[in-house]
Motif scaffolding. Structure first.
Motif, PDB file in Angstrom:
ATOM      1  N   SER A  19       0.827  -1.219   0.000  1.00 12.48           N
ATOM      2  CA  SER A  19       0.000   0.000   0.000  1.00 12.48           C
ATOM      3  C   SER A  19       0.854   1.259   0.000  1.00 12.48           C
ATOM      4  CB  SER A  19      -0.912   0.004   1.230  1.00 12.48           C
ATOM      5  OG  SER A  19      -0.152   0.011   2.430  1.00 12.48           O
ATOM      6  N   PHE A  20       2.124   1.133  -0.338  1.00 12.70           N
ATOM      7  CA  PHE A  20       3.047   2.269  -0.274  1.00 12.70           C
ATOM      8  C   PHE A  20       2.529   3.444  -1.117  1.00 12.70           C
ATOM      9  CE2 PHE A  20       6.899   4.588  -1.648  1.00 12.70           C
ATOM     10  CZ  PHE A  20       7.394   4.927  -0.394  1.00 12.70           C
ATOM     11  N   GLY A  21       2.563   4.620  -0.531  1.00 13.17           N
ATOM     12  CA  GLY A  21       2.070   5.806  -1.218  1.00 13.17           C
ATOM     13  C   GLY A  21       0.586   6.036  -1.044  1.00 13.17           C
ATOM     14  N   GLN A  22      -0.102   5.085  -0.404  1.00 18.05           N
ATOM     15  CA  GLN A  22      -1.549   5.194  -0.220  1.00 18.05           C
ATOM     16  C   GLN A  22      -1.941   5.183   1.250  1.00 18.05           C
ATOM     17  OE1 GLN A  22      -3.576   5.502  -3.078  1.00 18.05           O
ATOM     18  NE2 GLN A  22      -1.557   5.642  -4.043  1.00 18.05           N
ATOM     19  N   TRP A  23      -0.994   5.389   2.141  1.00 20.15           N
ATOM     20  CA  TRP A  23      -1.284   5.305   3.565  1.00 20.15           C
ATOM     21  C   TRP A  23      -2.234   6.408   4.024  1.00 20.15           C
ATOM     22  CZ3 TRP A  23       4.293   4.514   5.968  1.00 20.15           C
ATOM     23  CH2 TRP A  23       4.839   3.333   5.447  1.00 20.15           C
ATOM     24  N   LEU A  24      -2.172   7.564   3.392  1.00 18.56           N
ATOM     25  CA  LEU A  24      -2.960   8.705   3.860  1.00 18.56           C
ATOM     26  C   LEU A  24      -3.551   9.481   2.686  1.00 18.56           C
ATOM     27  CD1 LEU A  24      -3.638   9.783   6.709  1.00 18.56           C
ATOM     28  CD2 LEU A  24      -1.826  11.474   6.413  1.00 18.56           C
ATOM     29  N   THR A  25      -4.048   8.770   1.688  1.00 21.31           N
ATOM     30  CA  THR A  25      -4.697   9.423   0.563  1.00 21.31           C
ATOM     31  C   THR A  25      -6.194   9.492   0.814  1.00 21.31           C
ATOM     32  OG1 THR A  25      -4.742   7.286  -0.547  1.00 21.31           O
ATOM     33  CG2 THR A  25      -3.002   8.801  -1.187  1.00 21.31           C
ATOM     34  N   GLY A  26      -6.800  10.595   0.491  1.00 19.88           N
ATOM     35  CA  GLY A  26      -8.209  10.801   0.774  1.00 19.88           C
ATOM     36  C   GLY A  26      -9.111   9.808   0.067  1.00 19.88           C
ATOM     37  N   GLY A  27     -10.141   9.347   0.767  1.00 24.43           N
ATOM     38  CA  GLY A  27     -11.123   8.469   0.163  1.00 24.43           C
ATOM     39  C   GLY A  27     -10.897   6.994   0.416  1.00 24.43           C
ATOM     40  N   HIS A  28      -9.756   6.606   0.985  1.00 25.34           N
ATOM     41  CA  HIS A  28      -9.510   5.206   1.331  1.00 25.34           C
ATOM     42  C   HIS A  28     -10.015   4.982   2.760  1.00 25.34           C
ATOM     43  CE1 HIS A  28      -6.118   4.537  -1.857  1.00 25.34           C
ATOM     44  NE2 HIS A  28      -7.238   5.001  -2.368  1.00 25.34           N
ATOM     45  N   TYR A  29     -11.316   4.845   2.874  1.00 34.42           N
ATOM     46  CA  TYR A  29     -11.945   4.833   4.196  1.00 34.42           C
ATOM     47  C   TYR A  29     -11.529   3.634   5.035  1.00 34.42           C
ATOM     48  CZ  TYR A  29     -14.893   8.436   2.115  1.00 34.42           C
ATOM     49  OH  TYR A  29     -15.334   9.576   1.506  1.00 34.42           O
ATOM     50  N   ALA A  30     -11.235   2.514   4.416  1.00 33.20           N
ATOM     51  CA  ALA A  30     -10.828   1.317   5.166  1.00 33.20           C
ATOM     52  C   ALA A  30      -9.317   1.140   5.176  1.00 33.20           C
ATOM     53  CB  ALA A  30     -11.487   0.075   4.564  1.00 33.20           C
ATOM     54  N   LEU A  31      -8.690   1.334   4.038  1.00 34.55           N
ATOM     55  CA  LEU A  31      -7.265   1.034   3.912  1.00 34.55           C
ATOM     56  C   LEU A  31      -6.400   1.950   4.764  1.00 34.55           C
ATOM     57  CD1 LEU A  31      -5.388  -0.920   2.447  1.00 34.55           C
ATOM     58  CD2 LEU A  31      -5.185   0.747   0.599  1.00 34.55           C
ATOM     59  N   SER A  32      -6.727   3.237   4.828  1.00 36.01           N
ATOM     60  CA  SER A  32      -5.909   4.162   5.619  1.00 36.01           C
ATOM     61  C   SER A  32      -5.961   3.848   7.116  1.00 36.01           C
ATOM     62  CB  SER A  32      -6.343   5.609   5.358  1.00 36.01           C
ATOM     63  OG  SER A  32      -5.940   6.028   4.074  1.00 36.01           O
ATOM     64  N   PRO A  33      -7.152   3.689   7.725  1.00 42.69           N
ATOM     65  CA  PRO A  33      -7.171   3.320   9.145  1.00 42.69           C
ATOM     66  C   PRO A  33      -6.465   1.993   9.415  1.00 42.69           C
ATOM     67  CG  PRO A  33      -9.319   4.126   8.491  1.00 42.69           C
ATOM     68  CD  PRO A  33      -8.519   3.988   7.237  1.00 42.69           C
ATOM     69  N   LEU A  34      -6.658   1.003   8.543  1.00 42.86           N
ATOM     70  CA  LEU A  34      -5.999  -0.292   8.722  1.00 42.86           C
ATOM     71  C   LEU A  34      -4.475  -0.131   8.692  1.00 42.86           C
ATOM     72  CD1 LEU A  34      -5.976  -3.381   8.899  1.00 42.86           C
ATOM     73  CD2 LEU A  34      -6.198  -3.436   6.407  1.00 42.86           C
ATOM     74  N   THR A  35      -3.987   0.646   7.745  1.00 47.73           N
ATOM     75  CA  THR A  35      -2.541   0.849   7.632  1.00 47.73           C
ATOM     76  C   THR A  35      -1.969   1.505   8.880  1.00 47.73           C
ATOM     77  OG1 THR A  35      -2.765   1.095   5.228  1.00 47.73           O
ATOM     78  CG2 THR A  35      -0.724   1.874   6.224  1.00 47.73           C
ATOM     79  N   TRP A  36      -2.677   2.506   9.409  1.00 46.27           N
ATOM     80  CA  TRP A  36      -2.151   3.210  10.579  1.00 46.27           C
ATOM     81  C   TRP A  36      -2.290   2.376  11.846  1.00 46.27           C
ATOM     82  CZ3 TRP A  36       1.188   6.950  10.312  1.00 46.27           C
ATOM     83  CH2 TRP A  36       1.299   7.638   9.091  1.00 46.27           C
ATOM     84  N   LEU A  37      -3.266   1.492  11.900  1.00 36.80           N
ATOM     85  CA  LEU A  37      -3.302   0.522  12.995  1.00 36.80           C
ATOM     86  C   LEU A  37      -2.014  -0.308  13.007  1.00 36.80           C
ATOM     87  CD1 LEU A  37      -6.957  -0.894  12.848  1.00 36.80           C
ATOM     88  CD2 LEU A  37      -5.889   0.146  14.857  1.00 36.80           C
ATOM     89  N   LEU A  38      -1.609  -0.748  11.812  1.00 37.33           N
ATOM     90  CA  LEU A  38      -0.410  -1.579  11.699  1.00 37.33           C
ATOM     91  C   LEU A  38       0.858  -0.782  11.999  1.00 37.33           C
ATOM     92  CD1 LEU A  38      -1.313  -3.601   8.480  1.00 37.33           C
ATOM     93  CD2 LEU A  38      -1.659  -4.239  10.863  1.00 37.33           C
ATOM     94  N   ILE A  39       0.899   0.472  11.564  1.00 39.56           N
ATOM     95  CA  ILE A  39       2.069   1.299  11.861  1.00 39.56           C
ATOM     96  C   ILE A  39       2.187   1.513  13.363  1.00 39.56           C
ATOM     97  CG2 ILE A  39       3.146   3.557  11.498  1.00 39.56           C
ATOM     98  CD1 ILE A  39       1.793   3.638   8.762  1.00 39.56           C
ATOM     99  N   GLY A  40       1.040   1.575  14.037  1.00 42.60           N
ATOM    100  CA  GLY A  40       1.066   1.671  15.494  1.00 42.60           C
ATOM    101  C   GLY A  40       1.760   0.483  16.131  1.00 42.60           C
TER     102      GLY A  40
END
Length: 489
Positions: free
Chosen positions: A449-470
């Motif tokens: 998902s590189f480059g898509q961690w914080l792009t607008g409109g990814h309602y599921a993928l962005s929160p999931l990615t930041w959970l994992l980064i945590g």
């Protein structure tokens, strides 16, 4: 499998995700109330009432079973766009400012209150947490930026640029290795179903609720040579493709870790991803697989060498067999396959590939930090740009999060966000080399998902990615606390 040290072991399960009796009773009452309102013709209020009921159930879980609340919210985010489309007939149309989009942010805030107010945990005990917190604060400060789209748009932009960062702190505190593996297993199962749904959309036609949304949205990017790309349960074909790519990376990581049954999920996910006709998602998922296989050597220098050589061979193969790929695409008779193979066959041809266009967008994003060193606010790179319904309120999205950060947050925010990206990737790899086997799928998802961690409109993928980064922060930058948490599970 023997070469990569994989044995046969069962996949992780979700057996520990208990829910309280009160939550189950409330869910039943909510379903009954929704059915009554539907029959009674509640009209425009259905979305609001539905959102309130779901928020109540999930927030109740926050204070009874927080781990279950996290898992349930991730599932909700994966399905929320489909829910919104299914409500079109009941509510008389599509609503952009949908209250259903506020459910997950409310749950995130409730989790933060429980963890950091009621339980008084430390908010930023490590360097990565401090940097994420600073990026979050800068995003808030940028809301009234005079170069932006106004206060209302800036506040709406927080939904896309600030809210996903909240899940970082939740993931750092709650996602143990066991819980994370169980969540990954659930995501793979959901991805198989969603991939099948997406293939059915393109091969057999869109159901009425999806067709209505396509007609309402009028997104030209959905169309490829007259065919409409699949978007599954998501609101965009981009998030659909990247979600499948992440699930594919997770499957391969399970196989590499000895969960042989995951191998059966690889072909259907790969086929659905290929038919999504999104080249970036396909290539990044392949890169994630290469990186994970290289990491299995357990030798950093050798892993880096294998990764560079494999990626070089891949690029050389596309150049050498580009014409054959293009010819195969043209002769396939399928517009989506033709689009996929045509771009892979000649990525530098502007008539066959948009690669150069994407590079120019990223370049423009970095350049904007020179013309607007203080940024233009959190609304300019996502759907919040059109809140004021002005013809001048056009999005300046670069389609990549780190260049978006330079546009929205200026040079200071952009640089800090780049540092966060580097530390997250480096921390995940470092944890794996230190013996944290469960970090392998995290590396896979971050690369896929590189480059898509914080792009607008990814309602599921962005929160999931930041959970994992945590979880990366908890293991790589809070090593002692991470070891204690792993022992407790």
């Amino acid at each position: 499998m023997a070469r990569v040290g994989a044995g046969i072991r069962p996949l992780p399960t979700l057996a520990d995700y208990g829910t309280s009796a009160r939550a189950l009773v409330l869910t039943g009452l909510t379903a009954a109330a929704m059915a009554f309102l539907e029959v009674a013709g509640a009209g425009p209020f259905v979305r609001l009432l539905f959102a309130l009921a779901l928020a109540a159930v999930l927030i109740l879980l926050v204070f009874t079973e927080p781990a279950a609340a996290v898992v349930a919210t991730v599932v909700y985010l994966i399905l929320v766009a489909l829910m919104r489309r299914l409500l079109i007939p009941a509510t008389g149309g599509w609503v952009s400012a949908d209250p259903l989009l506020l459910v997950a942010p409310l749950v995130a805030v409730a989790l933060l209150i429980r963890l950091f107010v009621l339980e008084r945990r430390s908010l930023a005990p490590d360097v990565l947490s401090v940097l994420v917190l600073v990026v979050f604060v800068i995003t808030i400060v940028e809301v009234p930026n005079p170069a932006g789209r106004g206060i209302a748009a800036g506040i709406a932009g927080l939904l896309f640029m600030a809210v996903p960062l909240l899940w970082f702190f939740v993931g750092r505190e709650l996602l143990t290795d066991r819980l994370r593996d169980g969540l990954f297993a659930l995501i793979v199962v959901l991805a198989l179903a969603i991939g099948a749904y997406g293939v059915a959309q393109t091969q057999f036609g869109f159901p009425s609720w999806d067709s209505q949304w396509v007609n309402i949205s009028q997104l030209s990017s959905l169309n490829v040579l007259g065919d409409v790309r699949a978007f599954g349960t998501f609101s965009s074909f981009v998030e659909y493709a990247f979600f499948l790519g992440c699930a594919l990376a997770v499957c391969v990581s399970f196989v590499l870790r000895g969960h042989a049954i995951a191998l059966f999920a690889v072909p259907p996910l790969a086929a659905a991803l290929f038919l999504s006709s999104h080249r970036s998602a396909l290539l990044l998922s392949l890169a994630a697989i290469v990186v994970m296989c290289a990491l299995r050597t357990r030798r950093p220098a050798l892993a880096l060498t294998i990764t560079v050589l494999a990626l070089g061979v891949g690029v050389g193969g596309m150049i050498a067999f580009g014409s054959k790929l293009s010819d195969a695409g043209q002769s396939s008779g399928n517009a989506l396959v033709s689009h996929q193979l045509g771009g892979l066959g000649d990525p530098l041809d502007p008539n066959a590939s948009t690669l150069l266009v994407h590079f120019r967008l990223v370049e423009d994003g970095f350049k904007s930090a020179v013309t607007h060193p203080l940024g233009e606010g959190p609304a300019v790179t996502n759907n919040a740009a059109g809140v004021n319904s002005s013809p001048f309120d056009q999005t300046q999205a670069t389609e990549v999060d780190f260049s978006n950060a330079f546009v929205a947050l200026g040079a200071p925010g952009g640089v800090l966000y780049l540092v966060v990206v580097v530390l997250a990737l480096a921390g995940a790899v470092r944890s794996y080399f230190r013996g944290r086997e469960a970090m392998l799928p995290v590396v896979g998802v971050l690369v896929a998902s590189f480059g898509q961690w914080l792009t607008g409109g990814h309602y599921a993928l962005s929160p999931l990615t930041w959970l994992l980064i945590g979880t990366v922060a908890a293991t790589a930058y809070g090593a002692q606390r991470g070891m204690q948490r792993s022992r407790s599970t």
